[in-house]
Design an enzyme around this catalytic site. Structure first.
Site, PDB file in Angstrom:
ATOM      1  N   ASP A 131       0.817  -1.221   0.000  1.00 49.27           N
ATOM      2  CA  ASP A 131       0.000   0.000   0.000  1.00 49.27           C
ATOM      3  C   ASP A 131       0.854   1.275   0.000  1.00 49.27           C
ATOM      4  OD1 ASP A 131      -2.258   1.538   0.134  1.00 49.27           O
ATOM      5  OD2 ASP A 131      -2.630   1.210   2.279  1.00 49.27           O
ATOM      6  N   GLU A 144      -3.654  -0.387  -7.972  1.00 51.40           N
ATOM      7  CA  GLU A 144      -4.482   0.728  -7.506  1.00 51.40           C
ATOM      8  C   GLU A 144      -3.672   2.015  -7.622  1.00 51.40           C
ATOM      9  OE1 GLU A 144      -7.095   0.307  -4.194  1.00 51.40           O
ATOM     10  OE2 GLU A 144      -6.416   2.166  -3.270  1.00 51.40           O
TER      11      GLU A 144
END
Ligand SMILES: [Zn+2]
Length: 498
Positions: A170, A277
């Site tokens: 992330d 993402e």
């Protein structure tokens, strides 16, 4: 022999010292594998033929021949070598591609939350991203990609989970970090190009804007693609007028170049399919629907195959507490974002800082028809701290005081409105009322954002002041830990209407 026989055999030999996680028992080719714990730690138990058992590492002298079939019981440590063997035997222990399924990320800062997270997901049609940690979180928790992934997989093994799950590296800013995460087997990569988004364009006057704009390579080429173009979304028409287009190009074009570079690296480097993402949530400006349209169009033009995009949505998104802002206004603007995503198609909208944003979850899920991803992290840590407060009040008091001392320093990287003066003096709170601190925003945020300082704090002898004791309490009260945590995550998942 079946699982029951193996369990009986094990308990006959070791039942006085170890407790088996029954749901973890798995077998393959007459070898058996499961998790057990003693008073201090968890172990992998391998029961099988000598040639199989000897592959597993163990420093413990525990190895017993248990019957005439020459089955051997070996008590092994939960290390990376042993886990890799298990992943080879049981492919369901490997993270996998999620794609356009509704998904939910459960960051786990302590690395012991996965079994509880899995309880929360039971029966839900939501793809769990069980390993999820940002580069920033890892430095604060002194963990690394391998550890984050391994901990989550051990959690899957403990729970006996055989469904799919993802592993999200992330908020990654550099290719070097992407490479490291890819090497460890992560299946999802969240690229954060915020280092290339430096200025809040709202603060610029026209001259400053033009000056900076003229420095952007290929600005005219990009401008020509969008200027005065109309996009019909829902009943509205979005138009790139000159001023807003210039601001958008200035804000995002360098960042998008960086994303293209990262994507090209991953595409060449990763052998298997992966989720990508793009996150522009940690930027000074709210992402307008027009900017959303621009970002996605430019990503497509750059050939980037992405699954999720995290925008900076309207409102005040603070850590570990409810959404702050006008939910109606949010809904109005968000429905436009959702319509854009549907119109263009092929990707999901992702919500970061999703911990405890209960009031916007139903909107997020409905407007996107479930094509969404949500990330939480801090809320799991808060549940864990809450269990410490419930079971070891004296330790919690120490942590609380320490957090108060460190708050001013730790708040720097966060957007917060926390008012420490609203937190009652901990000396006036009875032990059994400490838990109420976790119902109030100010005290939640106090513990939420100081996690790194709490976990890293060492005394003069170089020993952790809190970390080991926190793990010990959560180990000792594992049932309470799992129950509180899974109930809390379940509250999130229920609102997604799946
Ligand atoms: Zn984020």
């Amino acid at each position: 022999m079946n699982k029951q026989d193996i369990l009986q055999l094990f308990n006959k030999n070791y039942g006085d010292r170890y407790e088996v996680y029954i749901s973890s028992i798995k077998s393959e080719d007459n070898n058996y594998f499961f998790l057990a714990k003693d008073k201090q730690a968890k172990y992998l138990v391998v029961v099988g033929k000598p040639e199989e058992v000897k592959k597993f590492e163990s420093n413990a002298p525990e190895e017993k021949k248990i019957d005439r079939d020459e089955l051997i019981i070996k008590i092994c440590y939960l290390n990376n070598h042993n886990l890799n063997l298990l992943r080879g035997i049981f492919p369901h222990l490997n993270p996998s591609f999620c794609g356009l399924r509704a998904s939910f990320g459960t960051g786990d800062r302590l690395g012991i939350a996965t079994p509880a997270h899995l309880q929360a997901f039971a029966g839900k049609h939501i793809f769990p991203i069980l390993a999820q940690q940002s580069v920033r979180e890892m430095s604060r928790t002194e963990r690394n990609w391998q550890k984050v992934l391994d901990d989550a997989i051990w959690g899957c093994f403990e729970a006996g989970y055989e469904g799919p799950f993802g592993a999200d590296a992330d908020h990654v800013k550099e290719i070097k970090e992407l490479k490291e995460a890819a090497d460890c087997g992560f299946t999802m990569f969240t690229i954060d190009p915020s280092d290339f988004i430096s200025k809040d364009t709202e603060e610029l006057n026209e001259q400053e804007l033009n000056q900076l704009y003229n420095k952007i390579p290929k600005n005219k080429e990009i401008e020509n693609l969008y200027l005065n173009k109309k996009f019909k979304v829902d009943e509205q028409e979005l138009i790139f007028d000159e001023k807003s287009l210039k601001k958008i190009i200035l804000t995002y074009s360098e960042a998008l170049n960086h994303v293209v570079e990262c994507y090209e690296f991953l595409k060449d480097y990763k052998q298997n399919e992966f989720d990508l993402e793009i996150s522009v949530d940690e930027t000074p400006t709210v992402t307008s629907p027009l900017a959303h349209l621009f970002i996605v169009s430019e990503l497509q033009r750059g050939g980037v195959d992405f699954q999720n995009i995290a925008l900076h949505f309207l409102g005040d998104w603070q850590k570990g507490i409810e959404y702050i802002g006008n939910v109606e206004e949010f809904t109005g603007e968000f429905s436009l974002h959702a319509a854009i995503a549907k119109n263009i198609g092929g990707y999901k909208l992702s919500l970061h800082t999703g911990s405890d944003k209960f009031s916007v979850y139903p909107i997020f899920s409905q407007e996107t028809d479930g094509l969404c991803h949500i990330k939480t992290a801090g809320t799991s840590w808060l549940e864990e701290a809450k269990v410490v407060a419930m079971k070891a009040p004296a330790l919690y008091r120490e942590i609380h005081r320490f957090a108060l001392e460190n708050f001013a320093k730790d708040r720097a990287s966060y957007n917060l409105t926390t008012d420490l003066s609203c937190i009652p003096d901990i000396d006036t709170i009875a032990d059994d009322e400490l838990v109420n601190l976790f119902k109030k925003n100010d005290s939640r945020q106090l513990i939420h954002i100081t996690y790194g300082s709490i976990l890293r704090a060492k005394n003069d002898e170089g020993k952790y002041i809190f970390k080991d004791r926190i793990y010990k309490i959560l180990f000792e009260y594992e049932e309470d830990h799992y129950r509180e945590l899974s109930n809390h995550i379940r509250r999130h998942l229920e609102l997604l209407n799946k």
